[in-house]
Every structure is written in structure tokens, then in C-alpha cells.
Scaffold this active site. Sequence first.
Site, PDB file in Angstrom:
ATOM      1  CG  HIS A   1     -20.101  -9.837  85.650  1.00 32.76           C
ATOM      2  ND1 HIS A   1     -21.073  -9.633  84.698  1.00 32.76           N
ATOM      3  CD2 HIS A   1     -20.397  -8.993  86.677  1.00 32.76           C
ATOM      4  CE1 HIS A   1     -21.911  -8.710  85.125  1.00 32.76           C
ATOM      5  NE2 HIS A   1     -21.527  -8.311  86.332  1.00 32.76           N
TER       6      HIS A   1
ATOM      7  NE  ARG B   1     -27.097  -9.051  83.617  1.00 34.62           N
ATOM      8  CZ  ARG B   1     -26.561  -9.747  84.613  1.00 34.62           C
ATOM      9  NH1 ARG B   1     -27.220 -10.732  85.173  1.00 34.62           N
ATOM     10  NH2 ARG B   1     -25.355  -9.460  85.047  1.00 34.62           N
TER      11      ARG B   1
END
EC number: 1.3.5.1
Length: 598
Positions: free
Chosen positions: A233, A249
Amino acid sequence: MQTFNADLAIIGAGGAGLRAAIAAAEANPQLKIALISKVYPMRSHTVAAEGGSAAVTQDHDSFDFHFHDTVAGGDWLCEQDVVDQFVQSCPREMTQLEQWGCPWSRKPDGSVNVRRFGGMKIERTWFAADKTGFHMLHTLFQTSLKYPQIQRFDEHFVLDILVDDGQARGLVAINMMEGTLVQIRANAVIMATGGAGRVYRYNTNGGIVTGDGMGMAFRHGVPLRDMEFVQYHPTGLPGSGILMTEGCRGEGGIMVNKDGYRYLQDYGMGPETPLGQPKNKYMELGPRDKVSQAFWHEWRAGRTISTPLGDVVYLDLRHLGEKKLKERLPFICELAQAYVGVDPVKEPIPIRPTAHYTMGGIETDQQCETRIKGLFAAGECSSVGLHGANRLGSNSLAELVVFGRIAGEHATQRSLESAPANASALDAQARDVEQRLHTLMKQEGTESWAKIRDEMGISMEEGCGIYRTTELMQKTLDKLAELKERFKRVKITDHSSVFNTDLLYTIELGHSLDVAQCMAHSAINRKESRGAHQRLDEGCTERDDVNFLKHTLAFYNPEGAPRLEYSDVKITKLPPAKRVYGGEADAQEKSDKEQANG
């Protein structure tokens, strides 16, 4: 040793295990279900998932779009019939969770809110602020309490499954609170034991995620499929691996290097989108494998920031404003403050890639059944063929409930159609498990499980990380072989009965070493670059569909390294093509529309 008779045994009480138990209870109210977990259900790792769960809900979205994003995101190693089944089942499961009480975040008009996640070109991720996993798990746990036929065995550690005449017939577990053993007989068993992220030094996973279910199934002859694909990740906190959800995000957060430059535009995910423009065009929402790989290149170029906890880049959320951060990402604000002393309202968060998710797992068919009759698997421990070479964010929480339900329903059917088991054969197997446990407890050795585990984590990070080479992978394989030999000389110093973690960690380590070997052997033999498996060796840097559009199957070999075989990938409607994101994807979409309109 106590004996408990059930119709169905489920190992693991996280999202997949609880959903399977509920599905089985609803399929047949007379079914006796044993739900076994080494922790209290609300401490299962599902609770750590922050971002959301994918399901088509908007008018401008479709099952075909979700299908395409998933298959392309998985670099064409997904089983396409499985993906089709999955995307069409997701809305039903999200709606079901809502009816059971899951508090999905909503828009001002009352409709369910959705955010975009990496690799998905349309917003389809349902979320409950930034504690989605917690709310989903709490909803499932609360719902499971309505069914008296579900009997929980909390804080029970499963030592092995019982297999008689080719069919799974139960398990043996240790009651951690008392140190006593229990044999649980059943006509079907579901593995819902989670992934294996703890084989890596720095990871986002809880301490219980050690590959137990994978290891047990593996030793019984079930292959582990596609274990070379381990997802990093891109936004973990340095030092701890604590995850800064992709939802950051999805809400409009950006990633910058030491020069304040949004560097992802240099890696096929641009062009740069001005802040405030549609977030689904943000380059930061590329697929996780590509975003993590971009960090590696920035580090090599000297454009990362050096800190005492390693090199980082910045995740900048300041432009979102305090109101939005406190409303949509409150847990992220708490975590950043607690673990790195950063207030995201005022300063950027240091981040770096960290091991996160096991795309591979126990091979199953579309009904979640393995090669052993009556043994099923669901969730991260399984490989039903959904994620391919790279999982898209928010598909995993959806996978838990979609395939948890499928496993529960089909395991119920298998249980009801099964003839009675051979009780004496099961008793003999249970006594053998007990004897192996006593032998391990009395073993006179000099090795420490903690030291072996630490060395395994470091070696896996060095050899099977974001980018791989033959030399580094071979060093990891040699190290793992050494560690497995040393593991035979492990000494357990704690001989108490109650919560003997010395014993439990040792057993977990045995499974982790098996899983790590499968990962490394599968990786070194896949001589291409695809998804989360990226090689720097000459001749291996590109995807090779001619020779490697196939699944890796790792089989147990009692004499040493796992034996590898390969199987075909099922392509039903989307032939392999180049993965494109950012401006290149926009250009392709425009071209496709022009061709469709003549």
C-alpha cells in the site's frame, strides 16, 4: 479432550467468517454452526479497514465498468467469470448491510455517498467516514447474535483441520483461556482466517494475520495460488506501517516529493489536475501497485525525504480544510497525530509503501470450495480468482461479504448432503494433533521464535518487496530454508496453560514460514513483471502473456521447497491489453467513444 458436534465449522470471525455464519443460519435454521476465532470477533483484522467497500450505485456507473476496472487493475490475471459474479453481487450486499444497520455516509439529499478509489475510474466506494471496516464488522457481529444456532468459540486457536476419506470433517483447537483442547466435528469447514501480511517486517496488518488458514490447507494438499502477488500500500506511516487510507486521496489528497512536486505525473498517471477539479481525475488515484512502484523510483532518484524512520514522501491534505477533514477523515487525523505527531490540518503526513494485502491464497472454485470436499475458504485467505496480480482498493471489503455469503450457503448444502463421519478415525486424528502439540512443548532446542520471525520479515522485505531480482529472491529462499531448519530447534520456555503466547506464536510462525516459502518460490519462477510482481532482471521487466498468463499453484512438499504447477486464466470477455491510467486512459476513452459513434 472435549468433543463438540456441529454441522458446520467456520474458522475466523472477521467479515468473511461472520457473513458466512449468517448465510448458513439463514439457509437452514436447524443447522448447528461453530464459529471459532483466536480473538474476540470485534478484534478481527476487518476492523482495521478504513476506506470503503465497492458497489455500483450511480446512474453513470455500470457492472461492465466495475468489471473492466477490476480485470485491468489485476493485470489480466483475474478469473473473469468470478469478477462478473462479484460485481453483480456487490450492490445486494451493501444494501443488506444497510438494512442490518451499517451507517453508510450520505450526501445532503440522503442518498448513499461514494468516493473514488485507486484504479477505479468512477466513484463507487461506499464508506462510513474512515472507519468502514469497523462499522461493517460491528454490523455483522451484531446481526450474528440474532441466531442462537451460531455457537462462538472465542479465543480458541485452531491447531489443525480433520480430514477423513477425502472430506473435511472438523478441527482441533486449543482453548487459550484454559489451555485445554476441543475437537469440533462438522460435515463442512470454512476457512476465513485472513491474509499473511505479518511475514513482512513492516506491514499494515494486525498481529493475528499470520497465514494460519493458508498453512493448514497447504499442509493438507490444497495448493496456494498466485502467492507471488503481495500488495504494497503506497501510504503507510513510516516505522509502524499504520495505514493512511486510500480514502485520503479519494477525498482529494495529493502526494508530493521533497521538492513539493506531484511526481506521479511522471509515471503514467498524469497529467497534473489542478486542486478542486474532479477528484476522479487525480493522478494520486492510480492503482496501488503503480503508485508504490513510483515511490521506489523517486527514492532511487534521491527525491524522497530522509527521516529517522526511513525515506518518505508527503501526503498533503491541508487544502481540504479542517471541516472536511474532521467530518470525512477523523480517524486519519487521530492516527497521524498519535503515531507521527502530525496534524494533517496544518502539515503534510510522511508516508511510504508498506506490505498490505495477500492477493493469492487457498485455491477455491467459484463456490469457494477447495480441492478437499467440504473445505471452503473465503476472504483474504482464499484465492477465488478475483484480484489477479493486483487488488483494487475497496474490492476487499466487498469480497468478504460477497464470498462469505457464497461460502456459507454452499458449505451448508455440502454439510446437509454428507453421510455421517467415521468418529473413531476423527478421534485418532485428534489424538495425533494432541501428541504433536505435546512434542512441540517438550522440544529441547536453542532457537527463539521471535528471532526467527524477525529474520523472516527482514528477508521477505529485501527479496520479495516492490521490485525484485533473481539474486535477492534467491537470498530470501536460502534464508527461508535456513530458518525452517532452525525452526525445528525452537524452544518454548513458557509451559503454562493459560494464554500461552509463547506456544501460539511458535505455531503461527510455522505457518508463516510455509507461506513465505510459497511466496518466494512462486516469485522467482514467474519470469515476467505483472501487477505487484515487478522484476529488474534482464528479460523479465515486461508482462509476458505468451508464457505467464497463468496462475501459479504451490503444493506442499514434506521434503523441502513447495512444488509448483500452473493453470490457465479464464478469459470470458475482456482480452489482455495494456493497462492505462491518467491522460493515456482519457485519450483511449475518447477514441473508444468516437469509434462507437462511427
